[in-house]
Write an enzyme that holds these catalytic residues in place. Sequence first.
Site, PDB file in Angstrom:
ATOM      1  N   SER A 244       0.242   1.561  11.870  1.00 11.50           N
ATOM      2  CA  SER A 244       1.014   2.213  10.822  1.00 11.50           C
ATOM      3  C   SER A 244       1.053   3.706  11.091  1.00 11.50           C
ATOM      4  O   SER A 244       0.378   4.211  11.993  1.00 11.50           O
ATOM      5  CB  SER A 244       0.406   1.927   9.453  1.00 11.50           C
ATOM      6  OG  SER A 244      -0.745   2.731   9.284  1.00 11.50           O
ATOM      7  N   LYS A 245       1.828   4.389  10.270  1.00 12.39           N
ATOM      8  CA  LYS A 245       2.026   5.834  10.431  1.00 12.39           C
ATOM      9  C   LYS A 245       0.722   6.620  10.475  1.00 12.39           C
ATOM     10  O   LYS A 245       0.636   7.638  11.163  1.00 12.39           O
ATOM     11  CB  LYS A 245       2.858   6.359   9.248  1.00 12.39           C
ATOM     12  CG  LYS A 245       4.321   6.491   9.550  1.00 12.39           C
ATOM     13  CD  LYS A 245       4.894   7.677   8.776  1.00 12.39           C
ATOM     14  CE  LYS A 245       6.333   7.950   9.162  1.00 12.39           C
ATOM     15  NZ  LYS A 245       7.289   7.484   8.191  1.00 12.39           N
ATOM     16  N   ARG A 246      -0.261   6.145   9.733  1.00 13.12           N
ATOM     17  CA  ARG A 246      -1.496   6.936   9.704  1.00 13.12           C
ATOM     18  C   ARG A 246      -2.202   6.939  11.071  1.00 13.12           C
ATOM     19  O   ARG A 246      -3.037   7.790  11.351  1.00 13.12           O
ATOM     20  CB  ARG A 246      -2.427   6.452   8.589  1.00 13.12           C
ATOM     21  CG  ARG A 246      -3.129   5.181   8.888  1.00 13.12           C
ATOM     22  CD  ARG A 246      -3.897   4.603   7.718  1.00 13.12           C
ATOM     23  NE  ARG A 246      -4.141   3.199   7.975  1.00 13.12           N
ATOM     24  CZ  ARG A 246      -5.156   2.741   8.690  1.00 13.12           C
ATOM     25  NH1 ARG A 246      -6.013   3.571   9.206  1.00 13.12           N
ATOM     26  NH2 ARG A 246      -5.291   1.435   8.896  1.00 13.12           N
TER      27      ARG A 246
END
Length: 473
Positions: A244-246
């Site tokens: 994911s983006k994190r």
Amino acid sequence: MSEIPKPVLRFAPSPTGMLHIGGARTALFNWLYARHTGGKFLLRIEDTDRSRSTPEAVAAILGGMTWMGLNWDGDVIYQFARAARHREVAEKLLAEGKAYRCYATADELTAMREEQKAAGKPMRYDGRWRDRVPGPGQDGQPFVVRLRAAQEGETIVHDRVLGDVRFENSQLDDMVLLRSDGTPTYMLAVVVDDADMGITHVIRGADHLNNAARQLQLIAAMDAAVPVYGHLPLINGPDGAKLSKRHGALAVEAYRDMGYLPETMRNYLLRLGWSHGDDEIISTAQAIAWFNLEAIGKSAARMDYKKLDNLNGHYIRETADDVLVEMLIDFSSHDDELRHFFLSAPKVKGRLLGAMASLKERAKTLKELAQGAEFLFTDGPRPLDAAADKLLTADARAVLARTLPALEVTDWSGPALEAAARAFADANGLKLGQVAQPLRAGLTGKTQSPPLFEMLALLGREESLTRLRAYAA
Ligand code: GLU
């Protein structure tokens, strides 16, 4: 003797956002297999879902593929443009009794699902119109067209990556092929397009494995050829959780903007799920020669950003200096922070070319390379970074002031400047570093740079002295 037909592969993205690195890996594997076998690699944009497809996303996908060097054969195929053909196939299946009209209303289906839920049963269409003949009550009423799928036995996906995956037909309900407004569903469109395009191998994300079972039922009803399937395990973040983006950037575009090279991305994404012994550095030419479906891993791959950086450093060092100069000028002129530093390109080009062999040794990305080269982009005194500011104490500035006259009388070449600096240091009981460090800080605004005396020579007498005088006191 008849020739063995060549494989036909496809990448079939839905244009609802950027080209995700997972999608790029799927595209890469299809491309490599096509190039390895001398087959074809087709690109189909699955824009059937009109509410979610955008022209910007189509442009991002085509741009991302082009940047990655994944060239496709023939024209791009747009799925929505083929809707009439999809309908035609559904109508043929209807005429053959392999599909049927279902007049169940939305309310009815909701009630059906609620009952199933209350009874603790799996929620799926119960086939209520499978054998029912429409009566006068259905005249002019909306209907969907459903596949009359086998209800007994099992459907087996013979997957080249995951092995045989079995589905009980009783678990698969009769899927909708045409909606009540006559538009084809995604499942119908995929199967018809794959058949019409002569696709022999469907290599895609494992999130489509369940779809494969349903698609096989439709393929059987259409008497179409069954493709070879290969479902690719997902890509996770470094911690093993869903990417994911994190964890880091997801769009291929973002990697381009950070200064990763296309060759790096091809090598890196190849290793995310495919292996060739212990090889980590695999050029595209080698990848084409070696790629096969057997060596695709069965378990989820993990992103490793450090490995990505190291690979990029490798491919930067491998790139010829003059090519890198052009890449860097192009990169910097698109970068918000860097473009305003630029002098005229020809002047910068000469300087970059002179410093590149040394600059490229240190950089992991084009961005880092540009940051290291920034002192070549400007004319006049350099602003000091924190370390250079700390180094240029009053004493250091005084040494600088005393060094300059020794340099001024020298022939302005790297070796002569170095000899002059050494002679000055010796004559004054200083170490070379005590003379060279202030020179470097004044010249570049930093405490690290390519070899100092070469940089003095590269920037020239006038430019160098202008910069150094600004800090000589
Ligand atoms: N359009 C689908 C997606 O973007 C892929 C369909 C397929 O490969 O069969 O996930």
